[in-house]
Design an enzyme around this catalytic site. Structure first.
Site, PDB file in Angstrom:
ATOM      1  CE  LYS A 194      59.117 -87.569  19.359  1.00  0.00           C
ATOM      2  NZ  LYS A 194      60.123 -88.410  20.003  1.00  0.00           N
ATOM      3  CD  GLU A 231      58.813 -76.857  22.326  1.00  0.00           C
ATOM      4  OE1 GLU A 231      60.050 -76.903  22.481  1.00  0.00           O
ATOM      5  OE2 GLU A 231      57.995 -77.126  23.230  1.00  0.00           O
ATOM      6  CE  LYS A 246      59.508 -88.945  15.578  1.00  0.00           C
ATOM      7  NZ  LYS A 246      60.268 -89.442  16.685  1.00  0.00           N
ATOM      8  CE1 TYR A 311      62.333 -96.628  11.209  1.00  0.00           C
ATOM      9  CE2 TYR A 311      60.503 -95.199  10.565  1.00  0.00           C
ATOM     10  CZ  TYR A 311      61.372 -95.679  11.532  1.00  0.00           C
ATOM     11  OH  TYR A 311      61.282 -95.198  12.818  1.00  0.00           O
TER      12      TYR A 311
END
Ligand code: PBG
Length: 323
Positions: A194, A231, A246, A311
């Site tokens: 992220k 990560e 992301k 979305y």
């Protein structure tokens, strides 16, 4: 001329027959905002077409989720009271935990109910963790808050917890807290790669964020690929069931590399700024909205995403198969 690649592009039929990328409704996840203290859905001006929901409007939304066959929803809570430790995050009657329970009550196991596990919507300073005496985000004190939040979300019935805070060790801490309490089957989706991104801008309005400053001491520097890979590896070692990259479009190289090496499913989040840019350009008549959206989703899938948070999940679920 011996080789004519255009033969494979000459008609809809041949293009459809040889298309390499398939994207099905089941792979899409809809992020959903649920706000306290509003009596009807409230539009988010920076994200045309997206609203803050109320608890009462969730059942009808879930009926649409089931009808379209998308994979599930990711819930974000917007509380009326924020404080230094984000106490509404693990309060059983906090808005997010109530929203989880409301959804579970309506759909059971027919679709996936996921919850954002992070403190930024709940803290008055807007950071993803609690602060130390100097105002810096305190990693290990934050882990204790995440463990409490995980238990509250698991008790409310969430199937998947979305760890989006980027604290070191968060997956191991949450996994252990869940297992100790008997929630062995609650899944962890970790926002592993992220990045500290300006593409999150419109989301700040969506969750009434109070953040001043930025998240660059915990989210990854956009210049770095290796940090994203590290990560992700650490989260997998700590027990993440699903990892995420992301934002999506500006980070397809990261997504591709993660998908090449990850032994667990990989998600990508097409974030608020990616949504708003396409909607704004469309409103100006500068691009073909629907074609651009379908293309963006297919390209994220081509780069290696197994799941896509978008979305547009409901609106585009059934258009992905069209030519
Ligand atoms: C943190 C969180 C953020 C988003 C998802 N989870 C904001 C941030 O990290 O600043 C952004 C999503 C989007 O922009 O659509 N809880």
């Amino acid at each position: 001329m011996h080789i004519r690649p255009r033969r494979l592009r000459n008609s809809i039929s041949i293009r459809r027959a040889v298309a390499e990328t398939n994207l099905s409704p089941r792979q899409l996840v809809l992020p959903v905002f649920v706000a306290e203290g509003i009596s009807e859905p409230k539009p988010i001006s920076a994200m045309p077409g997206v609203v803050q929901h109320t608890l009462a409007t969730l059942p009808a939304l879930l009926d649409e989720v089931l009808a379209t066959g998308i994979g599930g929803i990711m819930l974000f809570g917007v509380p009326t009271t924020k404080d230094a430790t984000g106490s509404q995050a693990d309060a059983p009657d906090g808005i997010l935990n109530q929203a989880i329970a409301t959804c579970l009550n309506h759909v059971g196991n027919q679709t996936l109910i996921m919850a954002d596990l992070c403190l930024d919507e709940f803290t008055d300073h807007g950071h993803c963790g609690v602060l130390d005496a100097h105002g810096a985000v305190d990693n290990d004190a934050t882990l204790e808050r995440y463990a409490a939040m995980a238990l509250a979300q698991a008790r409310a019935g969430a199937h998947i917890l979305g760890l989006s805070g980027m604290m070191d060790g968060q997956v191991a801490t949450v996994r252990q807290a869940l297992d100790n309490a008997g929630f062995n089957n609650t899944l962890i989706l970790s926002y592993s790669a992220k990045y500290a991104s300006s593409f999150y801008g419109p989301f700040r309005e969506a969750v009434d964020s109070t953040l001043e400053g930025d998240r660059r001491t915990y989210q990854i520097d956009p210049r770095n690929l290796k940090a994203g890979l590290l990560e992700t590896q650490l989260d997998i070692e700590q027990g993440a069931d699903i990892v995420m990259v992301k934002p999506a479009l500006a980070y397809l190289d990261v997504l591709h590399q993660v998908s090449e090496t990850s032994p667990v499913p990989v998600a990508a989040y097409q974030v608020s700024g990616e949504y708003s840019m396409i909607e704004a350009a469309s409103q100006n008549g500068w691009i073909d909205r629907d074609a651009t959206i379908v293309e963006s989703l297919r390209c994220i899938a081509r780069a290696g995403a197994d799941l896509i948070f978008t979305y547009w999940a409901l609106e585009f679920a059934d258009r992905l198969q069209q030519d």
